[in-house]
Design a protein around this motif. Structure first.
Motif, mmCIF file in Angstrom:
data_model
loop_
_atom_site.group_PDB
_atom_site.id
_atom_site.type_symbol
_atom_site.label_atom_id
_atom_site.label_comp_id
_atom_site.label_asym_id
_atom_site.label_seq_id
_atom_site.Cartn_x
_atom_site.Cartn_y
_atom_site.Cartn_z
ATOM 1 N N ILE A 196 0.829 -1.204 0.000
ATOM 2 C CA ILE A 196 0.000 0.000 0.000
ATOM 3 C C ILE A 196 0.860 1.250 0.000
ATOM 4 N N TYR A 197 1.907 1.220 0.834
ATOM 5 C CA TYR A 197 2.846 2.348 0.942
ATOM 6 C C TYR A 197 4.215 1.874 0.457
ATOM 7 N N PRO A 198 4.470 1.921 -0.845
ATOM 8 C CA PRO A 198 5.668 1.268 -1.415
ATOM 9 C C PRO A 198 6.997 1.848 -0.954
ATOM 10 N N ASP A 199 7.012 3.076 -0.471
ATOM 11 C CA ASP A 199 8.277 3.672 -0.014
ATOM 12 C C ASP A 199 8.542 3.428 1.468
ATOM 13 N N PHE A 200 7.648 2.733 2.144
ATOM 14 C CA PHE A 200 7.837 2.468 3.568
ATOM 15 C C PHE A 200 9.038 1.558 3.801
ATOM 16 N N THR A 201 9.808 1.889 4.824
ATOM 17 C CA THR A 201 10.828 0.963 5.308
ATOM 18 C C THR A 201 10.138 -0.099 6.174
#
Length: 338
Positions: free
Chosen positions: A27-32
């Motif tokens: 959903i949040y592709p840039d999340f670590t």
């Protein structure tokens, strides 16, 4: 990546957690991994319901944006495009076939331009909602852009704290209110030089602004300069719930009636220059708290004591260009200068 999870063993719990972490990253592709874990921890015991809800919102956003882009052909057909006709000065020397070809090309070019414009905004909105770029506070810059219609969005953009629309032009003005409703956490809204006359409603329950603006209770700065606003007594109180406002600019509008600022205890800068008002705004506190009060170029004849009290230093209260004829006002001003 969804299901009943793994057996209740340390290894199974680790696999379940990793599966849910991957769902969040989808959903949040840039999340670590750390950010995904923080989101899961925030969800508490309802992790899968949280993830499902986010997926539904993302799908809804994609549907809303796709529908808006797909509406380009219909909207362009409704536009008042400068088509050529036989007998027009610009059509001199052109055959009927050439005129028809010109008009078809004009229509196709407008559709292409409108589709490119909408696609660009759709991609930016999707990126903001998916928190791409890493910032937790987003700015949406739409200054000086020209749209026929804004999208109807059924999701909230909670991360957007600044919406900049200076000089923005919109044909279907009704779409502005729904668009603003999708940004409930705005702290800065700039509508400088956006024509808002469409929203004027006269009468005892009248208003002058899109209803959504009065609901943006986190606003700290609101710029409505040169938006063609006219206030009635009821419309003057339309901003009363914006109690966190620190800066309000209503200059260069034919207001006629000043805004009600009672309860705006955080307000520090109020610009009412050239607004055709005949009296000072109601609700200014008795003690000094404004750092700038611009009342220049109006028709004010009387200045109440609370306004004069704000002038604790030079240029904090600006009154030039008003026919100040009230004797009490003139005496108070003389005493204050002494």
């Amino acid at each position: 990546l969804r299901g009943g999870g793994y057996p209740s063993t340390p290894q199974g719990e680790a696999m379940t957690h990793e599966m849910m972490r991957l769902q969040v990253k989808g959903i949040y592709p840039d999340f670590t991994s750390a950010q995904a874990d923080a989101a899961l921890e925030h969800a508490g015991n309802n992790v899968q319901a949280y993830i499902d809800g986010l997926n539904q919102q993302l799908q809804q956003l994609q549907t809303d944006l796709s529908s808006w882009i797909d509406q380009v052909a219909v909207d362009v057909d409704d536009m008042d495009l400068p088509f050529l006709a036989v007998g027009d000065e610009e059509a001199v020397g052109l055959s009927p076939e050439q005129i028809a070809n010109y008009n078809v090309q004009l229509l196709m070019d407008e559709r292409q331009d409108e589709q490119a414009l909408r696609t660009e905004l759709a991609e930016e909105l999707a990126a903001i909602w998916q928190k791409r770029g890493g910032s937790s506070h987003a700015t949406l810059d739409m200054n000086f852009e020209n749209y026929h219609r804004l999208p109807t969005l059924n999701v909230s953009f909670d991360d957007v704290t600044q919406l900049l629309m200076q000089g923005f032009h919109l044909t279907e003005l009704d779409s502005l209110n729904g668009f603003l409703e999708s940004f409930p956490n705005l702290e800065i809204l700039n509508l400088d030089n956006v024509d808002l006359r469409h929203f004027f409603v006269a009468g005892d329950t009248g208003r002058s602004l899109p209803l959504a603006i009065g609901q943006l209770t986190h606003l700290r700065s609101l710029n409505l300069r040169a938006t063609q606003l006219v206030f009635t007594d009821s419309a003057a109180s339309q901003l009363r719930d914006l109690t966190q406002l620190q800066k309000l600019d209503l200059s260069d509008n034919p207001l006629a009636v000043p805004p009600l600022v009672m309860g705006m205890n955080d307000l520090r800068q109020l610009n009412l220059r050239n607004t055709q008002i005949t009296r000072c705004p109601i609700g200014i506190k008795d003690e000094p708290y404004l750092t700038s009060l611009d009342l220049r170029d109006n028709q004010i004849t009387r200045i109440p004591p609370a306004v004069i009290t704000q002038a604790v230093v030079d240029d904090r209260v600006l009154l030039l260009g008003n026919p100040l004829t009230d004797e009490d006002t003139l005496r108070r001003l003389v005493r204050h200068r002494e």
